[in-house]
Structures are given as structure tokens and as C-alpha cells.
Design an enzyme around this catalytic site. Structure first.
Site, PDB file in Angstrom:
ATOM      1  N   CYS A 319       0.841  -1.198   0.000  1.00  0.00           N
ATOM      2  CA  CYS A 319       0.000   0.000   0.000  1.00  0.00           C
ATOM      3  C   CYS A 319       0.882   1.256   0.000  1.00  0.00           C
ATOM      4  CB  CYS A 319      -0.970  -0.046   1.176  1.00  0.00           C
ATOM      5  SG  CYS A 319      -2.263   1.218   1.145  1.00  0.00           S
ATOM      6  N   ILE A 320       0.692   2.169   0.959  1.00  0.00           N
ATOM      7  CA  ILE A 320       1.520   3.373   0.981  1.00  0.00           C
ATOM      8  C   ILE A 320       2.980   3.018   1.272  1.00  0.00           C
ATOM      9  CG2 ILE A 320       1.164   3.943   3.416  1.00  0.00           C
ATOM     10  CD1 ILE A 320       0.994   6.888   2.573  1.00  0.00           C
TER      11      ILE A 320
END
Length: 584
Positions: A319-320
């Protein structure tokens, strides 16, 4: 029901009413503050009003289409009721909200269900007349769906046959239990309805989750680095560094032993290091995206080398955390630093041209409001992102728990993924504002030279290390069609895999037990994601073995005696899972 039981229930109801009045007073004050703009909210009334006004003008410009919509909607609604009384048709079996057999057994319930579904379909057809690709259209479709989802007959005690039957079976106890659950959620939220989605007493980090043995061997103000104890006599020569998202805590990689990716990798002979991010406070307000890079993966690369003597590592980001890994790889490529041998990203967008429904909540106006909100506290509270992600899947993450908790009077089951999902973290102001503006709004990561990190302009096209890119087909946070462009933006060899299911379940899909979702593979990457999928091969089972085989294919093939945490150049600080992950 005897008189004593009735008296006890009336007394319990009175006590709950007194608690509810105090909780509702807080909720009303918080709601008023959000409505007037005194308190930040992810839902902006002015933006929504503007979107609907513009959409209304567009739709009313074609009165014939409006008339046809009204006629068709009425005809579909009436047909649903007719079929319900005649016992024909039946439209709810595929919708999770109405799978209970009692929706089919009762003609009234069946008519309520099918007429509501007919209204949803008719509205969806009508809104397709709006201009494609505008923020206003996205918002109108999104918030119209929210309203229709809220009006579902499944959400009302008097209309939900399963809830009514439970009320009668329990002689009203389910109503009291549901009211108690509601009051407790209001009290816990201190002015907001904090719907309970898990059993908070079922798990404890370090006892039931994140139990893989290891040591914290390094820490700084933003992270602790965990080195896990080996599970094989020898290990791959090249270490593997995992960079989790800092929106949630790291133990998504180390849930229960049977679905722990960390344990799986250890069992495959990998030497695993993992970053555990701090839960930011006011002291971290000035921490930037560059700080996360310097104090995160770059500091971890140095620490892994000090602990093992190895100058090259395999790196993984989720994800991030995957965005950070990609940016770090671009920085090192620009500096001709070759410490990263391979890189893997899970559910990671680097092209923000189409972000899906998250785009409803973020633009420059909301960025301005967010900056003002965080000016004093220095961080964004975790519940704002939880609310945003829940609204994107409102029937699964909001209304299903409304029915379970409040109408049925039950408690949510013990489920490790939902426990982890609720254990989210705050986000420091400087990092979040820069990320939203530069990466999200400006889409700067995909533009060569647009972003400068630590004094160095970056370009994803200069990344030449092999990349394994995983997307998941039903991801509501990082839509797979927006992850796919990574395969064409990177400069080196790319392997793109599309897993089944969504953002979390599709990633944490271990090969043990019954195969769940399967995945898609294809070795060439046409420009269109739809074209790629049309020619991709679907394979059963978990994609984890495919990824490990890819790592092995890019490995030097050498093994070393199993590395014991603390036996190298860095001494243990504390046992895994460490103290940062336990901070609230």
C-alpha cells in the site's frame, strides 16, 4: 415473560436511556460542529450540495429522459411487488444483504427487498446520463448510493424479517442488547458513532497476533526494525526487508500463525527484517515523506547491512509502504546506489490518474480544510481514514454491522483481519499534506523529475531492478486498473500478478488450507488493463508460491547458516513485536 424478567428489562432500558441521552448530546454537538465547518469532516456538505446542483441542472436539461426514468422506475417497482405476491422472480439471492431465507418466505419482505433493489438499479441507470469522469458525477453517484444503502429495508427492525423473528424469539432481549451496543459505540466514539466491527477482547498483539519470535535490533524516532528468528537451518544469502503501510500496524504480515506471511517466508528460508512504524503524536507533526524515507527504508537498509554484512537486499512494500519503496528505489537509481536487488509491491498505486471512489473525499479545498484542522494537533486522527474506507464499502463495513450489532443485538465475531483493521494509526501533518498534494493530486510520482526527494529528482523510468507488482481484483482502496500502469512505467523487468478478492484478503491469501481466490498471470503488458485481463491466464490457489519462486529466480542461489537475531553487528533492544506496535 414473567414479571420479574420484565421488571429487570425495564430497569435496564431506563439505565441505557440515561446513558444514551448523554452520548447523544455529545453526538449532536459534534454533528453541529462538522456541519458548520468548525470541526473537520471527510464529508463536506458544501461540496456535496454543489455537486448535486450541477448534476440536477444536467439531468433536468433533458426532461424526456427524466420522464422516462420516472416511468421505468415506477414500472420496475410495481413489477417487483406483483412478482412478490405471485411468488415469481426473486432478485435478492446474489445480494449479501438479503441472503437470509426469510426474505423469500414472506411476500411483504420479498416485495420490500425487490422493490428496493429495483429502485437502486433504476437510479444507477438514470445517473449514467451524467458527464463521465468529473468529480461532481463521482460524488453524486457515491452519495446517492450511500443514501439508497441507508434506506435498505434490511436496516430497519420493523422491515427486516430476521431481526423481527429474533426479537420475538428473545422476547425483546435482542432489542435491549442492540440498544446497549449502540450506546457503547456512541460512548466510545465520544461524539461520533464508532461502530464496533470486532471483538476487542479476542486478540492481543504479542499473545495471539504478531507472535513470530524475533528481536528489535534497531530503532529511531519513526520506526523499530524487527529481525525474525530463523525457521530453517540455512537461509537465503540475501535478506528480505518488509516495509508495511504506516496507516495501519505492521502485523498484517504476522497475524495468526496459519496466515502469517512472515512465518511463510521464514519457512521458505528467507532472512526476514520488518519495519514497525511509530504511532505519531504531536511531536511527529513535522515529519515529512522524506523523513519516512530516510528514517524508514534507507535507515533499515543500513541496519540490515550492519546486522548481516550483506550489501544487497530484496525489499517489499504494501500500500503506501509500496509507494515509499518505489520512491526509494527511484532515489537510489538516480544516485546509482545498487543496494536494492529486487523490489515487490502489494496493492500499490503509482499512477493516480484514476483513484476510484477515494477521489470523492480529496481535492484542494479539502486539503485546505485538512491543513487547518491539523495545525493545532499536528496529526490526523485515525478514525477519519477508517470512516472513509468504510463508506467506500458501506454495505460490508457499515450496514452489515448495524444489522448485526443493533438490530440483532449480537457482538461481532473474533476476526483477526477486522481487529487489525480497527487498530489503525494517526498520520503526521507534514507527511500527509505533502503526500496528498504532490503524489495524490498532482500525480507527481509518475511524472519524470516532478518530485525531488532528499535533494534528488526522481524518475520511475530509471528503476532497473526487477519488480514484482501485485494488485487485487476487488480492491476498493487501490483499484487494480490504477496499479496496472506500474508495469509500463518502470524501466526494468516487471512481473504483474492480479490476485482475487480485495485490498487485504487478496494479499493475505496463504497457500495452506482450502484455496480461496486464485490469481491471473500474463507476461506482456498492453496499455489497457482490460485487454491484459482478457488475455491473462487464471490460476487456482494462492499466488504466494509464485512470488517466492520469482524471488528464488532472482536470487544468487547461495545460502548461509541461519541468522540469529542479535548475533550480527546489532544487538537486541527488545523482543518482537516491540513497543512501537503497542502504542495507542
Amino acid at each position: 415473560m414473567d414479571l420479574e424478567t420484565a421488571g429487570n428489562r425495564l430497569g435496564e432500558w431506563a439505565d441505557l436511556m440515561a446513558r444514551a441521552q448523554a452520548a447523544l448530546a455529545q453526538a449532536q454537538a459534534a454533528g453541529a460542529a462538522k456541519a458548520t465547518g468548525e470541526e473537520f469532516s471527510i464529508v463536506d456538505a458544501n461540496t456535496i450540495t454543489g455537486a448535486y446542483m450541477k448534476a440536477w441542472a444536467e439531468l433536468m436539461s433533458d426532461p424526456i429522459a427524466v420522464t422516462e426514468f420516472a416511468q421505468n422506475a415506477w414500472a420496475d417497482w410495481a413489477r417487483a411487488w406483483r412478482d412478490a405476491w405471485l411468488g415469481e422472480g426473486g432478485q435478492g439471492a446474489a445480494d449479501k444483504r438479503f441472503r437470509d431465507r426469510r426474505w423469500d418466505a414472506d411476500p411483504v419482505a420479498r416485495g420490500l427487498r425487490d422493490s428496493h433493489l429495483a429502485l437502486e438499479r433504476a437510479t444507477d441507470r438514470f445517473l449514467k446520463a451524467l458527464p463521465v469522469g468529473t468529480k461532481e458525477t463521482l460524488r453524486v453517484k457515491f452519495y446517492t448510493r450511500q443514501m439508497l444503502s441507508a434506506l435498505s429495508p434490511a436496516n430497519f427492525l420493523a422491515l427486516n424479517p430476521a431481526a423481527r423473528e429474533r426479537f420475538l424469539e428473545t422476547e425483546g432481549q435482542s432489542l435491549i442488547d442492540g440498544f446497549r451496543n449502540l450506546v457503547e459505540d456512541l460512548e466510545r466514539g465520544q461524539g461520533r458513532l464508532d461502530i464496533n466491527t470486532n471483538d476487542p477482547a479476542a486478540f492481543e498483539v504479542g499473545r495471539d497476533l504478531a507472535t513470530t519470535p524475533g528481536k528489535v535490533i534497531f530503532q529511531n524516532s519513526l520506526m523499530q526494525l524487527i529481525h525474525y528468528a530463523p525457521m530453517t537451518e540455512t537461509q537465503k544469502k540475501r535478506p528480505l526487508l518488509i516495509v508495511p503501510p504506516w496507516i495501519n500496524k505492521f502485523y498484517i504480515f504476522d497475524l495468526k500463525p496459519e496466515n502469517s506471511m512472515v512465518r511463510y517466508l521464514l519457512g521458505q528460508g528467507h532472512s526476514v527484517f520488518l519495519i514497525s512504524w511509530v504511532n505519531p503524536t504531536r511531536e511527529h507533526a513535522g515529519m515529512s515523506f522524506e523523513d519516512y524515507m530516510r528514517l524508514g527504508p534507507l535507515a533499515a537498509l543500513d541496519a540490515v547491512e550492519a546486522a548481516t554484512g550483506e550489501k544487497k537486499v530484496d525489499i517489499l512494500g504494501f500500500c503506501i509502504g509500496g509507494i515509499l519503496v518505489t520512491a526509494t528505489a527511484a532515489l537510489l537509481a538516480a544516485r546509482k546506489d545498487r543496494r536494492i536487488a529486487t523490489a515487490t509491491t502489494f496493492a500499490t498505486m503509482v499512477d493516480f490518474t484514476d483513484v476510484g471512489e477515494i477521489g470523492v473525499f480529496i481535492d484542494r479545498d479539502r486539503l485546505k480544510a485538512l491543513r487547518a484542522h491539523m495545525q493545532e494537533k499536528g496529526y490526523l486522527e485515525n478514525h477519519h481514514l477508517q470512516d472513509m474506507f468504510s463508506m467506500i464499502r458501506e454495505n460490508d463495513l457499515v450496514w452489515s454491522f448495524h444489522v448485526m450489532n443493533y438490530l440483532m443485538g449480537r457482538k461481532p465475531p473474533a476476526f483477526d483481519l477486522l481487529y487489525w483493521n480497527a487498530d489503525s494509526t494517526r498520520l503526521p501533518a507534514a507527511m500527509l499534506l505533502w503526500y496528498l498534494e504532490k503524489i495524490y493530486i498532482e500525480n507527481g510520482l509518475r511524472k519524470p523529475g516532478h518530485l525531488t526527494l532528499d535533494g534528488t529528482p526522481i524518475d520511475l523510468g530509471r528503476i532497473e531492478v526487477p519488480f514484482f507488482v501485485l494488485a487485487t481484483k476487488e480492491d476498493h482502496i487501490a483499484p487494480w486498473t490504477s496499479v496496472y500502469p506500474t508495469a509500463r512505467l518502470l524501466g526494468g523487468e516487471v512481473t504483474f500478478v492480479l490476485g482475487g478478492s480485495g485490498h487485504i484478503a487478496g494479499v493475505m491469501n496463504p497457500p495452506a488450507g482450502r484455496p480461496k481466490y486464485g490469481y491471473w498471470r500474463r507476461d506482456d503488458y498492453p496499455e489497457s488493463p482490460a485487454e491484459w485481463l482478457a488475455g491473462a491466464e487464471h490460476r487456482e490457489g494462492s499466488w504466494w508460491p509464485e512470488w517466492v519462486a520469482w524471488l528464488d529466480a532472482h536470487s544468487p542461489g547461495k545460502t548461509v547458516p541461519a541468522r540469529v537475531p542479535g548475533a550480527g553487528g546489532l544487538k537486541p533492544i527488545e523482543d518482537a513485536p516491540g513497543s512501537y506496535v503497542r502504542a495507542k
